[in-house]
Design an enzyme around this catalytic site. Structure first.
Site, PDB file in Angstrom:
ATOM      1  N   ASP A 110       0.830  -1.207   0.000  1.00 17.26           N
ATOM      2  CA  ASP A 110       0.000   0.000   0.000  1.00 17.26           C
ATOM      3  C   ASP A 110       0.861   1.251   0.000  1.00 17.26           C
ATOM      4  O   ASP A 110       2.038   1.231   0.388  1.00 17.26           O
ATOM      5  CB  ASP A 110      -0.959   0.014   1.205  1.00 17.26           C
ATOM      6  CG  ASP A 110      -0.235  -0.115   2.556  1.00 17.26           C
ATOM      7  OD1 ASP A 110       0.759  -0.859   2.635  1.00 17.26           O
ATOM      8  OD2 ASP A 110      -0.667   0.538   3.523  1.00 17.26           O
ATOM      9  N   GLU A 171       0.185  -1.517   5.749  1.00 19.79           N
ATOM     10  CA  GLU A 171       1.254  -1.054   6.655  1.00 19.79           C
ATOM     11  C   GLU A 171       1.070   0.421   6.967  1.00 19.79           C
ATOM     12  O   GLU A 171       1.356   0.871   8.074  1.00 19.79           O
ATOM     13  CB  GLU A 171       2.628  -1.288   6.018  1.00 19.79           C
ATOM     14  CG  GLU A 171       3.807  -1.075   6.979  1.00 19.79           C
ATOM     15  CD  GLU A 171       4.282   0.362   7.097  1.00 19.79           C
ATOM     16  OE1 GLU A 171       5.006   0.661   8.054  1.00 19.79           O
ATOM     17  OE2 GLU A 171       3.917   1.211   6.249  1.00 19.79           O
TER      18      GLU A 171
HETATM   19 ZN   LIG Z   1       6.580   2.219   4.169  1.00 24.28          ZN
END
Ligand SMILES: [Zn+2]
Length: 413
Positions: A110, A171
């Site tokens: 992401d 994340e």
């Molecule tokens: Zn990162």
């Protein structure tokens, strides 16, 4: 070009990987372009904005499809692990019969929002840099890891242990992808987390304690303030205590790789109306912890001190947890650290150990599963999350070669 230091290891018959492209400038794509670079270009073209940040964020689905397609073509075993609807971790395995020496390569798919970045999805080479959203955070790392996995698939006899690549989701928001991966309980002996470290071997980073502190007063009409108790005036004492007592205390301590712990008051809200004595005021505190500090203990001690030491001044305070995150503190003699240093030295890269200021998936690996972890990747955190995101082209090439060399070294030392 320093990239000449990147050896092939002599273990395979691939030719052309580092052929010169004629003008000697690695930033100009040519036929001899390092194979990690077209992969990174593809990844930049794929929008993978974490939907938490932006409702137009498409999440990691297309990235997972891309990584899966490449890995299947390379003959690697691929598993999709569903984490959120339409958002899967991609887990790639190369088993060579050494499960007790499994090396995990982990990088998130992401990105933050495209924001105001011009041509965010258009990979652009300029002045030795590759521009695009995610170029340094952290598609540059993932492209290098994918290169290492594909090369390992062609040369399984060259690797030192089993290899697992986890391309994770989420994340940038809540680490949910990595946490789901850890629940699978796959045995892992050491891990490298791909985040921008400017090609430094990071073994330490700060953690974080975030709390909201509320002062409680008594409302009254402002024409009769003596009837009330101003929560804002109480908060003034809290702020002064943080500035005059806590900040100097924290500045007097330091970790050799991470520096001093810090405390910042990021927001303040109080009062409802100009003619009412405010009965409530809230601040949000961001306290960065260093290796050796435990977040839950720091949180408890902070709350206790504020309450105890300010009670005599009439401060009535409650503290609420917002977020805890561990610091990373990998032992310098861990096998993953020694292997990383040997790998870096073997290809002419910096083998000094360092710390980074930001948190990432590595501390979760260490804390929840006891997996010794390092952070390593191309580019600088200074370019992450900005409208000017880029990664040095030579960093991408070198990181890719580092991951490949690490895959050969880990398990053999
Ligand atoms: Zn990162």
């Amino acid at each position: 070009m320093a990239t000449e230091a990147l050896g092939h290891g002599g273990d395979e018959n691939e030719s052309g990987i580092r052929q010169a492209n004629g003008n000697g400038d690695a930033s100009v794509p040519g036929n001899g372009k390092h194979p990690a670079l077209p992969v990174l270009e593809d990844m930049i073209r794929i929008q993978s904005v974490n939907p938490y940040f932006d409702e137009s964020g498409e999440g990691e689905r297309a990235m997972a499809d891309y990584v899966e397609r490449r890995c299947r073509a390379a003959g690697l075993a691929v598993t999709r692990q569903n984490v959120f609807p339409g958002r899967d971790n991609l887990i790639v395995e190369l088993r060579v019969g050494k499960p007790d020496k499994t090396l995990l390569l982990e990088a998130h798919m992401d990105t933050v929002t495209l924001g105001g970045m011009p041509d965010a999805l258009m990979p652009t080479y300029r002045d030795g840099r590759l521009y695009g959203r995610g170029a340094c955070d952290t598609k540059g790392s993932l492209a290098g890891m994918l290169y290492a996995m594909e090369r390992a698939a062609r040369n399984p006899e060259a690797v030192g242990g089993d290899l697992v690549l986890c391309a994770s989701v989420d994340e940038e928001h809540a680490y949910k992808g990595l946490l789901a991966f850890l629940e699978l309980g796959l045995p892992v002996a050491g891990a490298v987390v791909g985040e921008p470290t400017e090609l430094g071997i990071a073994v330490a980073n700060k953690g974080c304690v975030r709390v909201a502190a509320t002062t409680h007063g008594k409302a009254a009409h402002s024409s009769m303030p003596a009837e009330g108790d101003s929560a804002i005036m109480q908060m003034m004492r809290v702020l002064r205590f943080i500035r005059e007592r806590l900040e100097p205390e924290l500045a007097s301590r330091a970790h050799p790789l991470c520096g001093s712990p810090t405390i910042v008051v990021g927001t303040i809200r109080g009062g409802t109306q100009i003619n009412i004595v405010p009965d409530r005021c809230v601040i949000e505190i961001d306290r960065r912890i260093i290796p050796g500090e435990r977040p839950e203990i720091v949180e408890r001690e902070l709350a206790e001190r504020l309450r105890r030491e300010l009670a005599p001044e009439g401060v009535k305070l409650t503290v609420e947890r917002l977020l805890l995150d561990w610091a990373l503190d990998t032992p310098h003699d861990a096998a993953i650290v020694r292997a990383a240093q040997a790998a870096a030295a073997a290809i002419g890269l910096d083998d000094n150990l360092r710390g980074v200021t930001y948190g990432c998936d590595a501390s979760k690996l260490q804390e929840l599963k006891g997996i010794p972890s390092i952070v390593y990747g191309p580019g600088s955190i200074a370019q992450a999350h900005t409208n000017d995101e880029w990664v040095p082209v030579s960093d991408v090439e070198r990181a890719a070669e580092f991951y490949w060399r690490l895959a050969q070294t880990f398990g053999r030392l």
